[in-house]
Design an enzyme around this catalytic site. Structure first.
Site: not given
Length: 282
Positions: A153, A212-213, A215
């Protein structure tokens, strides 16, 4: 080529199986099989579906995360949702790994040395890297000599300009490797490339903000296809408020708690990662 992808997150385990031809498709490929586990304490919701429409849903008591993931993966070759005769039909397994530090910048074939590196970097992303190592070890157990590839990532943010990656602390921090690494890079890169494709424009000529939505949440500023700033930093804890993570808070709060309440570093880590965010304010 049959490619199994594992995304071992802090609150879920998501896995997809794709059958990719000699050329990568222009549009997102349809998964042959999709599996997901949502963790809920000692229980979990397991959901599976395949491209023929077969589905499996069940609530299960979790003896261990590894056991639940093994059961999820076995549904690829057993039961109504099966899509392959055995694990031997799968050619390669890809893993999303959250923290690659300064060492792992591009997709990397997983070896014993790479596993040790992922474990070492788990101190910066404790909710993620260890869960992803569990996924790697489960594949080793189930698939034996299968080639596994780690995709990091942090890789997409490797070229952050100095003004974005350096924190306003003592310069010794830089020498210690304390810097903004950024996360969710796999998704931010995909969203940027997909947006350019859908707009019919060259990515090198666009300035984008990608979101990026979930948790876990983050934003990224992307110029000419490269990440130039992002909200997550040294760890995935910085930035926006998240499900159980605080996001950015006044660092004076932390020193106050350590001084007045005698909270240890480990307790702060747990407080900020698992008891804050939307959970905390509710």
């Amino acid at each position: 080529m049959k490619i199994l992808v594992l995304n071992s997150g802090s609150s879920s385990q998501k896995s997809n199986l794709y059958d990719i031809g000699e050329e990568l498709p222009k549009d997102p490929p349809v998964a042959e099989w999709e599996g997901k586990i949502e963790w809920d304490g000692d229980e979990a919701d397991l959901q599976v579906r395949n491209s023929r429409g077969a589905r499996l849903k069940k609530r299960m008591t979790v003896r261990s995360r590894k056991h639940a993931i093994e059961e999820l993966l076995q549904s690829m070759w057993t039961g109504d949702a099966r899509v392959v005769a055995s694990a031997l039909e799968i050619d390669v397994v890809g893993h999303r790994i959250v923290h690659g530090g300064s060492e792992y910048l591009t997709p990397t074939v997983i070896t014993g040395e790479v596993k040790a590196g992922i474990e070492r970097l788990a101190k910066f992303a404790p909710l993620h890297n260890r869960a992803e190592l569990d996924g790697i070890e489960i594949i080793e157990k189930q698939f034996r000599e299968m080639i596994q590839v780690a995709v990091f990532d942090t890789g997409f943010h490797r070229n952050l300009p100095e003004s974005a990656r350096v924190y306003p602390g003592p310069y010794e921090w830089v020498k210690q490797g304390i810097r903004r690494y950024g996360f969710h890079g796999i998704n931010h890169q995909y969203c940027a490339e997909r947006a350019a494709q859908m707009l019919g424009k060259d990515l090198s000529g666009l300035k984008l903000v990608t979101c990026h939505l979930g948790n876990g949440c983050s934003l990224a500023a992307i110029r000419e296809g490269r990440s130039v700033d992002t909200t997550m930093g040294f760890t995935p804890l910085e930035g926006l408020m998240m499900g159980t993570r605080s996001g950015s808070v006044d660092p004076g709060i932390l020193t106050f708690l350590m001084r007045e309440s005698r909270i240890s570093g480990e307790q702060l880590d747990e407080l900020l990662n698992t008891k804050s965010g939307f959970l905390g304010i509710s």
